[in-house]
Design a protein around this motif. Structure first.
Motif, PDB file in Angstrom:
ATOM      1  N   SER A  60      41.141  48.958  43.044  1.00 49.32           N
ATOM      2  CA  SER A  60      40.422  47.901  42.314  1.00 49.32           C
ATOM      3  C   SER A  60      39.202  48.506  41.629  1.00 49.32           C
ATOM      4  CB  SER A  60      39.971  46.760  43.243  1.00 49.32           C
ATOM      5  OG  SER A  60      38.846  47.156  44.014  1.00 49.32           O
ATOM      6  N   GLY A  61      38.629  47.741  40.714  1.00 48.33           N
ATOM      7  CA  GLY A  61      37.391  48.172  40.084  1.00 48.33           C
ATOM      8  C   GLY A  61      36.258  48.196  41.097  1.00 48.33           C
ATOM      9  N   THR A  62      36.304  47.263  42.028  1.00 44.94           N
ATOM     10  CA  THR A  62      35.279  47.194  43.075  1.00 44.94           C
ATOM     11  C   THR A  62      35.341  48.443  43.956  1.00 44.94           C
ATOM     12  OG1 THR A  62      35.500  44.790  43.046  1.00 44.94           O
ATOM     13  CG2 THR A  62      34.388  45.753  44.953  1.00 44.94           C
ATOM     14  N   LEU A  65      33.722  51.304  42.103  1.00 47.13           N
ATOM     15  CA  LEU A  65      32.256  51.248  42.175  1.00 47.13           C
ATOM     16  C   LEU A  65      31.758  51.687  43.547  1.00 47.13           C
ATOM     17  CD1 LEU A  65      31.709  47.882  40.278  1.00 47.13           C
ATOM     18  CD2 LEU A  65      30.829  50.116  39.558  1.00 47.13           C
ATOM     19  N   SER A  86      26.280  39.892  35.240  1.00 42.29           N
ATOM     20  CA  SER A  86      27.503  40.683  35.394  1.00 42.29           C
ATOM     21  C   SER A  86      28.413  39.976  36.374  1.00 42.29           C
ATOM     22  CB  SER A  86      27.140  42.070  35.927  1.00 42.29           C
ATOM     23  OG  SER A  86      28.290  42.830  36.205  1.00 42.29           O
ATOM     24  N   PHE A  87      29.583  40.571  36.575  1.00 36.68           N
ATOM     25  CA  PHE A  87      30.460  40.153  37.658  1.00 36.68           C
ATOM     26  C   PHE A  87      29.847  40.690  38.956  1.00 36.68           C
ATOM     27  CE2 PHE A  87      34.366  41.121  40.226  1.00 36.68           C
ATOM     28  CZ  PHE A  87      34.675  39.801  40.503  1.00 36.68           C
ATOM     29  N   VAL A 132      25.962  48.052  33.120  1.00 32.75           N
ATOM     30  CA  VAL A 132      27.237  47.351  32.908  1.00 32.75           C
ATOM     31  C   VAL A 132      27.378  47.102  31.403  1.00 32.75           C
ATOM     32  CG1 VAL A 132      28.602  45.294  33.463  1.00 32.75           C
ATOM     33  CG2 VAL A 132      26.959  46.182  35.139  1.00 32.75           C
ATOM     34  N   ASP A 158      29.306  50.803  35.087  1.00 31.08           N
ATOM     35  CA  ASP A 158      30.342  49.826  35.369  1.00 31.08           C
ATOM     36  C   ASP A 158      30.972  49.482  34.018  1.00 31.08           C
ATOM     37  OD1 ASP A 158      31.921  47.619  35.672  1.00 31.08           O
ATOM     38  OD2 ASP A 158      30.620  46.610  37.109  1.00 31.08           O
ATOM     39  N   CYS A 160      33.972  48.390  33.606  1.00 33.53           N
ATOM     40  CA  CYS A 160      35.172  47.595  33.921  1.00 33.53           C
ATOM     41  C   CYS A 160      35.584  46.651  32.796  1.00 33.53           C
ATOM     42  CB  CYS A 160      34.951  46.811  35.209  1.00 33.53           C
ATOM     43  SG  CYS A 160      34.913  47.877  36.662  1.00 33.53           S
ATOM     44  N   GLU A 161      34.638  46.358  31.893  1.00 36.94           N
ATOM     45  CA  GLU A 161      34.982  45.461  30.787  1.00 36.94           C
ATOM     46  C   GLU A 161      35.037  46.213  29.460  1.00 36.94           C
ATOM     47  OE1 GLU A 161      32.273  42.114  30.996  1.00 36.94           O
ATOM     48  OE2 GLU A 161      32.877  41.676  33.054  1.00 36.94           O
ATOM     49  N   ALA A 182      38.423  48.785  35.581  1.00 38.28           N
ATOM     50  CA  ALA A 182      39.186  47.848  36.405  1.00 38.28           C
ATOM     51  C   ALA A 182      40.415  47.363  35.646  1.00 38.28           C
ATOM     52  CB  ALA A 182      38.313  46.662  36.793  1.00 38.28           C
ATOM     53  N   LYS A 187      41.879  42.045  32.349  1.00 35.69           N
ATOM     54  CA  LYS A 187      41.210  43.149  31.653  1.00 35.69           C
ATOM     55  C   LYS A 187      42.052  43.620  30.467  1.00 35.69           C
ATOM     56  CE  LYS A 187      38.287  43.283  35.159  1.00 35.69           C
ATOM     57  NZ  LYS A 187      36.900  42.944  35.174  1.00 35.69           N
ATOM     58  N   GLY A 194      43.773  47.059  40.421  1.00 36.60           N
ATOM     59  CA  GLY A 194      43.625  48.500  40.267  1.00 36.60           C
ATOM     60  C   GLY A 194      42.316  48.879  39.616  1.00 36.60           C
TER      61      GLY A 194
END
Ligand code: PLP
Length: 365
Positions: A60-62, A65, A86-87, A132, A158, A160-161, A182, A187, A194
């Motif tokens: 995952s993206g988490t 991180l 952010s998320f 981010v 980050d 992820c986006e 992410a 996404k 993932g």
């Protein structure tokens, strides 16, 4: 009888073709469902696309991180400067290691951390700055790099986006000490669940490879655990899906750009709507399309009645119960959080559907 909606337009939808089906089926037809060649091929292609020495796939993206934070040795007592817009995962990953997130308010035009305010928050305890690239709009990594060098702090992106975004000819994901991507289904590209870590630092890459795999020694030694690790591995089905998606990344990003352009064209000049910022000095990527609007909850309700899904992206992190800071602490973040509305956005959204969303939006305004 409930009235039937004219159509249902979801907020997000993955873009899956026969190429993805073919590669996932290859895995299902083999007996290698994890720790196989697809994860290596996905990583190789990803590193090449971003232009970095190493890409490490995780689940995952988490997780990406979290491993970055650990690999930089960030621990209790350390402070990490980050954004409250952010998320939630971008600050939770700091809490995982008992370090302290130090929030810096955002800039009202880009919705990214305000770099004019970053430097004066740096103290001896600051170990890193975690930026981010919100909604896919890159931060000024060139200026952040100078700040980080001057104060000897590490940089975490980050991203992820922001898959596909670039700045001064260098891809996002190649600027910071390490960056996280992410692949959740909303996404730019997906693997189901993932994530990916990109870095040019071999030590960070090796640590992340070890920690995603229970702390095992990276060159074999399946039953030798050198450090505390996790099971953050990305399986072969997901890797095959990601590999095929990445082969199509230019096509997917191009389609998303077209959808964003149509929204902006149709919405510009509409009273009461602020469209997303236009990028200068680089290329943004489009994770979502968020406008600013007053009276958002009524508008959401009415759009939902017309079959149009929207979402409030993002609520301020510092106001979430686990962070529990005072309202008023970060006025720009709160201003944007109170008005940002994400519209349906995905690569296969047709012109007709965009027009339908826009017409309804204008009607309910
Ligand atoms: C999606 C996202 C993540 C990670 O999400 P996962 O669901 O764990 O893959 C992290 N930060 C931001 C800003 C995101 O948008």
């Amino acid at each position: 009888m409930t009235q039937k909606c004219i159509r249902e337009i979801p907020l997000a939808r993955p873009d899956i073709t026969d190429l993805e089906r073919k590669h996932v089926n290859n895995v299902l037809g083999s007996s290698q469902l994890s720790v196989g060649s697809y994860v290596e091929n996905f990583e190789g292609l990803f590193a090449k696309y971003i232009g970095v020495a190493h890409a490490v796939a995780v689940n995952s993206g988490t997780s990406a991180l979290h491993l970055i934070v650990r690999s930089l040795g960030i621990e209790k007592g350390d402070k990490v400067i980050t954004t409250p817009f952010s998320f939630i995962a971008s600050s939770n990953c700091i809490l995982y290691e008992r370090a302290t997130p130090v929030f810096v308010d955002i800039d009202l035009t880009t919705y990214n951390m305000d770099l004019d305010k970053v430097e004066r928050r740096i103290t001896k305890k600051t170990k890193a700055i975690l930026g981010v690239d919100i909604f896919g709009y890159p931060m000024d990594w060139s200026r952040l790099t100078a700040i980080a060098q001057k104060h000897n702090v590490r940089l975490i992106d980050d991203a992820c986006e922001a898959l596909g975004a670039s700045l001064k000819g260098k891809m996002i994901g190649a600027w910071a000490d390490a960056s996280a991507f992410a692949f959740y289904p909303n996404k730019q590209i997906t693997t189901g669940e993932g994530g990916m870590i990109t870095t040019n630092n071999t030590e960070i890459a090796d640590l992340c490879r070890s920690m995603r795999n229970q702390g095992r020694n990276i060159d074999g030694g399946w039953l030798l655990y050198e450090r505390l690790g996790y099971n953050y591995r990305l399986d072969e089905m997901s890797s095959a899906l990601g590999f095929a998606q990445l082969k199509r990344v230019e096509e997917i990003l191009g389609k998303r750009q077209r959808v964003a352009d149509r929204y902006t064209y149709k919405l510009s000049g509409v009273d009461g709507i602020v469209t997303p910022p236009v990028m200068t000095g680089g290329t943004r990527s489009w994770w979502g399309y968020a406008i600013l609007i007053e009276d958002r909850h009524r508008i959401r309700r009415e759009l939902s009645r017309r079959g149009i899904s929207t979402r409030d992206y993002f609520p301020s992190i510092h106001l979430q119960p686990i962070y529990n800071r005072k309202r008023g602490s970060f006025p720009c973040t709160e201003y944007i959080s109170d008005r940002a509305l994400a519209l349906p956005f995905y690569s296969d959204l047709t012109d007709e559907e965009v027009d339908y969303v826009v017409e309804n939006l204008k009607e309910v305004l």
